[in-house]
Design a protein around this motif. Sequence first.
Motif, PDB file in Angstrom:
ATOM      1  N   UNK A 421     -65.747  34.063  -9.107  1.00 19.44           N
ATOM      2  CA  UNK A 421     -65.483  32.677  -9.515  1.00 19.44           C
ATOM      3  C   UNK A 421     -64.623  32.619 -10.773  1.00 19.44           C
ATOM      4  N   UNK A 424     -61.158  33.214  -9.614  1.00 20.05           N
ATOM      5  CA  UNK A 424     -60.696  31.985  -8.964  1.00 20.05           C
ATOM      6  C   UNK A 424     -60.258  30.947  -9.998  1.00 20.05           C
ATOM      7  N   UNK A 435     -61.824  29.164  -3.004  1.00 20.66           N
ATOM      8  CA  UNK A 435     -62.942  30.074  -3.215  1.00 20.66           C
ATOM      9  C   UNK A 435     -63.838  29.956  -2.001  1.00 20.66           C
ATOM     10  N   UNK A 436     -64.095  31.061  -1.325  1.00 18.27           N
ATOM     11  CA  UNK A 436     -64.839  30.987  -0.072  1.00 18.27           C
ATOM     12  C   UNK A 436     -65.900  32.079  -0.031  1.00 18.27           C
ATOM     13  N   UNK A 437     -67.151  31.687   0.176  1.00 13.96           N
ATOM     14  CA  UNK A 437     -68.249  32.664   0.217  1.00 13.96           C
ATOM     15  C   UNK A 437     -68.958  32.657   1.559  1.00 13.96           C
TER      16      UNK A 437
ATOM     17  N   UNK B  57     -62.687  22.104  -7.473  1.00 13.12           N
ATOM     18  CA  UNK B  57     -63.174  22.644  -6.218  1.00 13.12           C
ATOM     19  C   UNK B  57     -63.757  21.541  -5.353  1.00 13.12           C
ATOM     20  N   UNK B 526     -67.676  23.859  -2.267  1.00 12.05           N
ATOM     21  CA  UNK B 526     -66.903  24.067  -1.038  1.00 12.05           C
ATOM     22  C   UNK B 526     -66.923  25.494  -0.542  1.00 12.05           C
ATOM     23  N   UNK B 527     -68.027  26.163  -0.792  1.00  8.24           N
ATOM     24  CA  UNK B 527     -68.095  27.525  -0.304  1.00  8.24           C
ATOM     25  C   UNK B 527     -68.260  27.549   1.212  1.00  8.24           C
TER      26      UNK B 527
END
Lengths: 527, 527
Positions: A421, A424, A435-437, B57, B526-527
């Motif tokens: 993060x 990011x 940001x993608x988890x 985000x 927004x993960x």
Amino acid sequence: MVTVEELTTFCKKKGLVFANSEIYGGIAGFFDYGPIGVELKNNIKKEWWTYHVQQRQDVVGIDGSIIAHPTVWIASGHVNGFSDVLVSCTKCNERFRADVLIEDLLNISASSLTLSDINEFIRTKNLKCTKCKSPLGEASAFNLMFQTFVGPKQDKDAIAYLRPETAQLMFANFKLVAETARCKLPFGIAQIGKAFRNEISPRNFLFRMREFEQMEIEYFIHPDKHDECPFIKHVLEYELLILSSESQIKGTSATKMTIAAALENNIIQSPWHAYWLATEHNWFVKLGCNPEHIRVRQHVTEEKAHYAKDTWDLEYEFPFGWKELQGIADRSDYDLQQHIKNSGKDLSLYDEETKKKIVPHVVAEPSTGVDRAFLLFLCEAYLYSKERDYVVLRLHPALAPVKAAIFPLLSNKEELTKLAHKIYEDIREDFPAQYDTSGSVGRRYARADEIGIPYCITIDFDSITNKDVTIRDRDTASQIRVPIKQLQQRLCQLLKQEIAFEKAGVLVKKENNTQHNSDDPTSNTQN
Amino acid sequence: MVTVEELTTFCKKKGLVFANSEIYGGIAGFFDYGPIGVELKNNIKKEWWTYHVQQRQDVVGIDGSIIAHPTVWIASGHVNGFSDVLVSCTKCNERFRADVLIEDLLNISASSLTLSDINEFIRTKNLKCTKCKSPLGEASAFNLMFQTFVGPKQDKDAIAYLRPETAQLMFANFKLVAETARCKLPFGIAQIGKAFRNEISPRNFLFRMREFEQMEIEYFIHPDKHDECPFIKHVLEYELLILSSESQIKGTSATKMTIAAALENNIIQSPWHAYWLATEHNWFVKLGCNPEHIRVRQHVTEEKAHYAKDTWDLEYEFPFGWKELQGIADRSDYDLQQHIKNSGKDLSLYDEETKKKIVPHVVAEPSTGVDRAFLLFLCEAYLYSKERDYVVLRLHPALAPVKAAIFPLLSNKEELTKLAHKIYEDIREDFPAQYDTSGSVGRRYARADEIGIPYCITIDFDSITNKDVTIRDRDTASQIRVPIKQLQQRLCQLLKQEIAFEKAGVLVKKENNTQHNSDDPTSNTQN
């Protein structure tokens, strides 16, 4: 090649474009750009503006209003002449755009037919309503301008129009702009903005809309200096085929050779006109369009607009065939003379050389639809990858809506998410990032590829000990390891295409692939 | 303080803004932005979008069409309720906006008067036509939406409206956007675009126009989570007063204290509402607005729009008094419920926690007019310098239309112009620059200062031998000497305000003056 239906479905699914007011069944010819689409559209406009205005010394911009004084549209000829031919069914009252109906039914080109030609066709070929098969009535002209009333009175004097082109604002403001920006011929006035045409048959997704956006330049030259374009040779020679981000071939495309030959043989009258055709072609190619997907075509006499002395189209091979991408008309002094006549104002410039007043000529009017450009770049980028089993949107990095995606390898390990993060947050200071988890890294790559994110950055356990991360390239799927300290700089270089991925997984310096600096034809016009 | 007349004249003279169709006498309420104005306007929009969308985000953008399905405006309440009160002279037929007429004639605030109040005033105070002094007729509601027809039939079913606000597009597209962008509450949908209101009395230059541009966010929260705004404390504390490019004072402005107190005393109901008021205030301050020039004001019941549960305005001290800069309404679930009712579609979201469907609330709708923001930044920047005897436009570097001007000391020495032009070409690769060779350097400084160019670079004979140039600061007129090799980097640092000019003519490192990173309330939505 991708079909327009596939593209429409893809655009909705990935948040690029939706039918306007879909919850109410939509409204034909109107579209809304979604979260990813608006970024792509804005990037196209930004790239156009930078290339055509900010990086040139001879073009200035304006932003005029959509509703103007109605006399502007009387002077321009649009109130009397801007119409399509409309024909109705005598029984069910369904209405058709006559030339489109003839093209559909008879499979011929009808764009140059006159009103009486069309009525002749309807009679002799005995054309019928496609809906109820009843006879068609007499065809008539239908003005394409949307009309409204300005002010509290709703009478004849209050009629105003939504502009059907951005061009007229450049003419109406010509003198004010030339004076306040101290422009010297040759120079251009540019504008990006919405335009509206009440099309009888909007169709082909973003191709023929009722509300659309234009990027236009009116390029003014001295009326006696049509032949003085010192940069024509250079712009015709300049070509770089970017067929993918991996391979680059220098050469001259068929399109460029056509332009050169047309100029050589006086089919294009002015080198300035050829210059702008070539320059526009260059712009699309620079942003990743295969030059062989664009061709040029001269308008025949009958299809030229009322203001045009000569018009050439850049045509693109859309999924529904070769169609106009951009019209580049030689408007001569038609518009300025019309506004001089209708306003009674002096719109001439003083020529220092001859000590005479002159009314400049618009030798070229590069006019691109933003939405058509959007469709083009989408067609060029859209690639269904069999290997990956999903669509990869291979957009030029400058156009990509999101430049980088940042993934912590696992979403439930705080040491990873915290570092990811932080990275990011640093990256999004400089450019749009995501940001993608959620889900496996493979799933996240797929999501990123589908919306054209050029680079994915994965933070894993080694990142904590070694202070480095993985960068993965969208197009090749190659990966390299980069120290976190250098990440920002490397990403910038990658996005500017200064460096690229080699298959072996190392970064290499790329050849300089932009020469637009030297495109500038007028190094000393605005001193 | 600068008057609105001075600003109007200045804007025309320097190519910022012109009356639309000036050669035809103009059209009230419509303006065109000229070469310098369009760049400033674009910069404002870009800064807004970066701050509110790309660097957050929890906010995604859209770009909806201006004309939408007419049911959108029935559902929103605009077809029935979006009107001003119109009154006409019984003799000369002149028409007036009734509340404005009452304010002008009686010098009282009339914004909360109802139609019957107004008719009562006209009767009891015996108000007359200001033009011919005859009696006024009965006042009536006048819908402010511009109307047109879409499609070839011009009947009732073909009526459509130019949007009077961008907001409804965010509601109509709500479900599609939430799904395709995988948004999780709380989140916002943002849009920049034109809106149209057929104002009866457009006035005050760019303040009340008939065609204008909005920058809006609809911020959706869980209906039961009005109190869960973890970042409220931080955003209220965060303040940095940038009073000029030389001096910075940390502190808390009166406006921030008002917001904090209103929240403390439950006058503002939700911390989210307070959060957005403070965030919007921060944005203007970040770009150079004196925080004391903005205040907040709560709407009284009578002046609230039909959709609003609670509305607060940010007001700015314009040359014509304190006026609405930005309205921030709590629209609750009014709009989504209206669209659910009118479309029959399910626009609810599934709440993972409670396993129930919920209809989110719009707790705040930060809505700024681009043109009003333009006017604000112009007012803040405009400074007539007695010492220099001309106007210096002290715009924040991020907003400045042109970032640097490049001057060869003499225009007739090729060794100077060649070097200067090379430097100009390098600089404009990175940001908008101007090359000027006309007149004395003093005259060129003046021209640059008037359009707000932050830095002028002069190339003189020493530049050739020593390979360095002079950079001059717009605000202080201080000059420093910089090696050509370092010029690009120094300019970047100056424009990002990482370094600044000291009076002594040296560059110093500045304190970090942006904390917008930490404004982000929703690090993991927004993960």
